[in-house]
Design a protein around this motif. Structure first.
Motif, mmCIF file in Angstrom:
data_model
loop_
_atom_site.group_PDB
_atom_site.id
_atom_site.type_symbol
_atom_site.label_atom_id
_atom_site.label_comp_id
_atom_site.label_asym_id
_atom_site.label_seq_id
_atom_site.Cartn_x
_atom_site.Cartn_y
_atom_site.Cartn_z
ATOM 1 N N LYS A 79 0.816 -1.210 0.000
ATOM 2 C CA LYS A 79 0.000 0.000 0.000
ATOM 3 C C LYS A 79 0.849 1.261 0.000
ATOM 4 C CE LYS A 79 -3.613 -2.429 2.586
ATOM 5 N NZ LYS A 79 -4.488 -2.440 3.789
ATOM 6 N N GLU A 90 -13.266 -5.021 -2.405
ATOM 7 C CA GLU A 90 -13.038 -4.013 -1.374
ATOM 8 C C GLU A 90 -12.236 -2.817 -1.891
ATOM 9 O OE1 GLU A 90 -9.455 -6.765 -1.225
ATOM 10 O OE2 GLU A 90 -11.609 -6.904 -1.636
ATOM 11 N N LEU A 91 -11.734 -2.897 -3.136
ATOM 12 C CA LEU A 91 -10.910 -1.839 -3.700
ATOM 13 C C LEU A 91 -11.580 -1.196 -4.909
ATOM 14 C CD1 LEU A 91 -7.397 -3.568 -3.646
ATOM 15 C CD2 LEU A 91 -8.388 -2.053 -1.915
ATOM 16 N N GLU A 148 -8.082 1.983 -1.655
ATOM 17 C CA GLU A 148 -8.687 1.560 -0.402
ATOM 18 C C GLU A 148 -9.158 2.776 0.389
ATOM 19 O OE1 GLU A 148 -6.909 -1.459 2.644
ATOM 20 O OE2 GLU A 148 -6.368 0.575 3.336
ATOM 21 N N ALA A 193 -9.871 -0.635 7.197
ATOM 22 C CA ALA A 193 -10.422 -0.491 5.848
ATOM 23 C C ALA A 193 -11.929 -0.568 5.871
ATOM 24 C CB ALA A 193 -9.853 -1.565 4.934
#
Length: 209
Positions: free
Chosen positions: A89, A140-141, A153, A161
């Motif tokens: 990340k 989720e992204l 994110e 998150a």
């Protein structure tokens, strides 16, 4: 209460906001007895008409500031060397959602993840849901346009998150004005990276019950 290569890797994440509240129906019935009909010229062809008017009344304990409703967030430059493996990340960049004119009101708002309820006799509460086109196999992204191998994110102030299209935990708000802070950052999603300037469009909705 009723209740997301100019060799810059720059992203402008546009957040489109809207409030979500329970709607009280305000249906209009097509009833001749309720229509206003002027006496003069009513029987003259082409001289008269009828307006059918409808709408809705929503209840919301807070007002979303216009500066929060439409935002452009610059994530700056991310080096490919910083994203060596899938799942690595980049630097999280904060953004705020400002709520104004929050009124004192009783609230009871369920956390859909835990089943627990946030309750207060005088504080409003809110949940937030972010939505966007997602990375294949990584819902989720948020998907980006202009570069390959990246997703975005969204996270809470705690760093946890927030899955896209899912409600966040309830947050009790201070009557008057409240600022909620969230973060967005790039995440490597593929073996192959294609550098370039990229952008994404993410929307959010505030949920009161």
């Amino acid at each position: 209460m009723t209740n997301s290569n100019k060799l810059q890797n720059t992203i402008k994440l546009i957040l489109l906001g809207s409030t979500l509240a329970y709607t009280l129906s305000s249906g209009a019935q097509d009833s001749n007895s309720r229509l206003y009909r002027p006496v003069d010229n009513w029987n003259v062809d082409g001289a008269n008409g009828t307006l059918y008017v409808s709408g809705s009344l929503t209840e919301s304990p807070c007002r979303l500031a216009m500066t929060s409703a439409y935002q452009s967030i610059d994530l700056g430059n991310t080096e490919t060397a910083d994203l060596k493996a899938i799942g690595d990340k980049g630097q999280p960049i904060p953004f705020q959602i400002e709520l104004r004119d929050c009124i004192e009101t009783a609230t009871s708002l369920e956390n859909v993840q835990t089943g627990q309820t946030a309750w207060s006799s005088d504080q409003p509460a809110v949940k937030i849901r972010f939505t966007a086109p997602v990375v294949p196999l990584m819902p989720e992204l948020a998907r980006v346009e202009g570069a390959q191998g990246l997703g975005l994110e969204i996270s809470e102030q705690s760093g946890k998150a927030l899955p896209l299209s899912q409600q966040s935990k309830p947050v009790l708000l201070t009557p008057g004005q409240e600022t909620l802070t969230y973060y967005v950052r790039p995440v490597r999603t593929e073996k192959n990276l294609l550098p370039g300037a990229y952008s994404a469009l993410i929307s959010f909705e505030m949920i009161y019950e």
